[in-house]
Design a protein around this motif. Structure first.
Motif, mmCIF file in Angstrom:
data_model
loop_
_atom_site.group_PDB
_atom_site.id
_atom_site.type_symbol
_atom_site.label_atom_id
_atom_site.label_comp_id
_atom_site.label_asym_id
_atom_site.label_seq_id
_atom_site.Cartn_x
_atom_site.Cartn_y
_atom_site.Cartn_z
ATOM 1 N N ASP A 200 32.161 36.881 38.367
ATOM 2 C CA ASP A 200 32.599 35.700 39.134
ATOM 3 C C ASP A 200 34.072 35.592 39.596
ATOM 4 N N PHE A 201 34.787 36.601 39.365
ATOM 5 C CA PHE A 201 36.108 36.765 39.644
ATOM 6 C C PHE A 201 36.439 37.831 40.579
ATOM 7 N N PRO A 202 36.063 37.587 42.091
ATOM 8 C CA PRO A 202 36.114 38.660 42.702
ATOM 9 C C PRO A 202 37.834 39.301 43.231
ATOM 10 N N LEU A 203 38.529 38.650 42.733
ATOM 11 C CA LEU A 203 40.017 39.064 43.032
ATOM 12 C C LEU A 203 40.613 39.659 42.106
ATOM 13 N N SER A 204 39.923 39.814 40.891
ATOM 14 C CA SER A 204 40.351 40.567 39.685
ATOM 15 C C SER A 204 40.364 42.060 39.764
ATOM 16 N N ALA A 205 41.160 42.817 38.960
ATOM 17 C CA ALA A 205 41.215 44.289 39.160
ATOM 18 C C ALA A 205 40.013 44.598 38.376
ATOM 19 N N ALA A 206 39.217 44.140 37.165
ATOM 20 C CA ALA A 206 38.164 44.433 36.788
ATOM 21 C C ALA A 206 37.126 44.552 37.873
ATOM 22 N N TYR A 207 37.024 43.372 38.553
ATOM 23 C CA TYR A 207 35.857 43.349 39.695
ATOM 24 C C TYR A 207 35.970 44.563 40.745
ATOM 25 N N THR A 208 37.284 44.559 40.988
ATOM 26 C CA THR A 208 37.398 45.649 42.208
ATOM 27 C C THR A 208 37.171 47.055 41.474
ATOM 28 N N GLN A 209 37.316 47.241 40.413
ATOM 29 C CA GLN A 209 36.909 48.722 39.826
ATOM 30 C C GLN A 209 35.391 48.728 39.682
#
Length: 157
Positions: A55-64
Motif C-alpha cells: 500500500d506504499f507504491p512509492l517506497s523502495a520495497a514496493y519498487t523491488q
C-alpha cells in the motif's frame, strides 16, 4: 470511530533461518499466535490499515517487489506464442506489465474500492475514475458492459 482504534495488537518478530521452530514453540507456550504474512495482510485490510509495502507504491520495497513480479509476468507472457497472448498495444494498455506510479502528477491518496458485485480486483487491475456518461448508467443492472474500440496500431517509421 477513529481509524487508530482499529490497530492490531501485534509484535512483529523476524527470526533468522534455523531459529523459527524453537521461537515458535516458546511463543506458543506463552499463548502467542503466529500468522503468516498473507494472513497479516488480510487482517490489516479488514481493519482498514495500510499494508507495507503493497500500500506504499512509492517506497523502495514496493519498487523491488514490483520489479521481481514484472520480470515473472513478462517471462510468462513471452513464453506463449503471439497468437495465444493478448496484444496490449491494440487493447490500449500502455504499461500492461507494471504500474507506473512515478508518472503521476498529483500526490497519492489512500482510497477504498467498493464492489457492486462478487469478486475482487486482481493484481495490476486498472481502476478508472467515472465520467458523466458512466454516472448516467442504469444502476439497477448487476453489470454493465462498456466496450472500448480496438486501438489502431502505431506504424514504425
Amino acid at each position: 470511530a477513529n481509524r487508530d482504534s482499529y490497530r492490531l495488537p501485534a509484535i512483529r518478530i523476524i527470526a533468522p533461518a534455523g531459529l523459527g521452530a524453537s521461537l515458535f514453540r516458546q511463543l506458543n507456550f506463552c499463548e502467542g499466535k503466529a500468522i503468516g504474512l498473507q494472513e497479516l495482510q488480510h487482517l490489516e485490510h479488514e481493519s482498514l490499515q495500510p499494508h507495507f509495502p503493497t500500500d506504499f507504491p512509492l517506497s523502495a520495497a514496493y519498487t523491488q517487489i514490483c520489479s521481481e513480479k514484472t520480470k515473472q509476468i513478462v517471462d510468462k507472457y513471452f513464453a506463449k506464442p503471439p497468437q495465444k497472448r493478448p496484444n496490449f498495444e491494440r487493447l490500449g494498455f500502455p504499461t500492461p506489465f507494471a504500474s507506473t506510479w512515478n508518472t503521476l502528477q498529483k500526490p497519492l491518496v489512500l482510497v477504498t474500492v467498493s464492489m457492486f458485485g462478487p469478486g475482487i480486483p486482481s493484481d495490476r487491475a486498472i481502476i478508472f475514475l467515472p465520467n458523466e456518461e458512466d454516472n448516467k448508467l442504469d444502476k439497477t443492472k448487476r453489470s454493465v458492459q462498456i466496450l472500448e474500440p480496438l486501438h489502431k496500431r502505431k506504424t514504425q517509421g
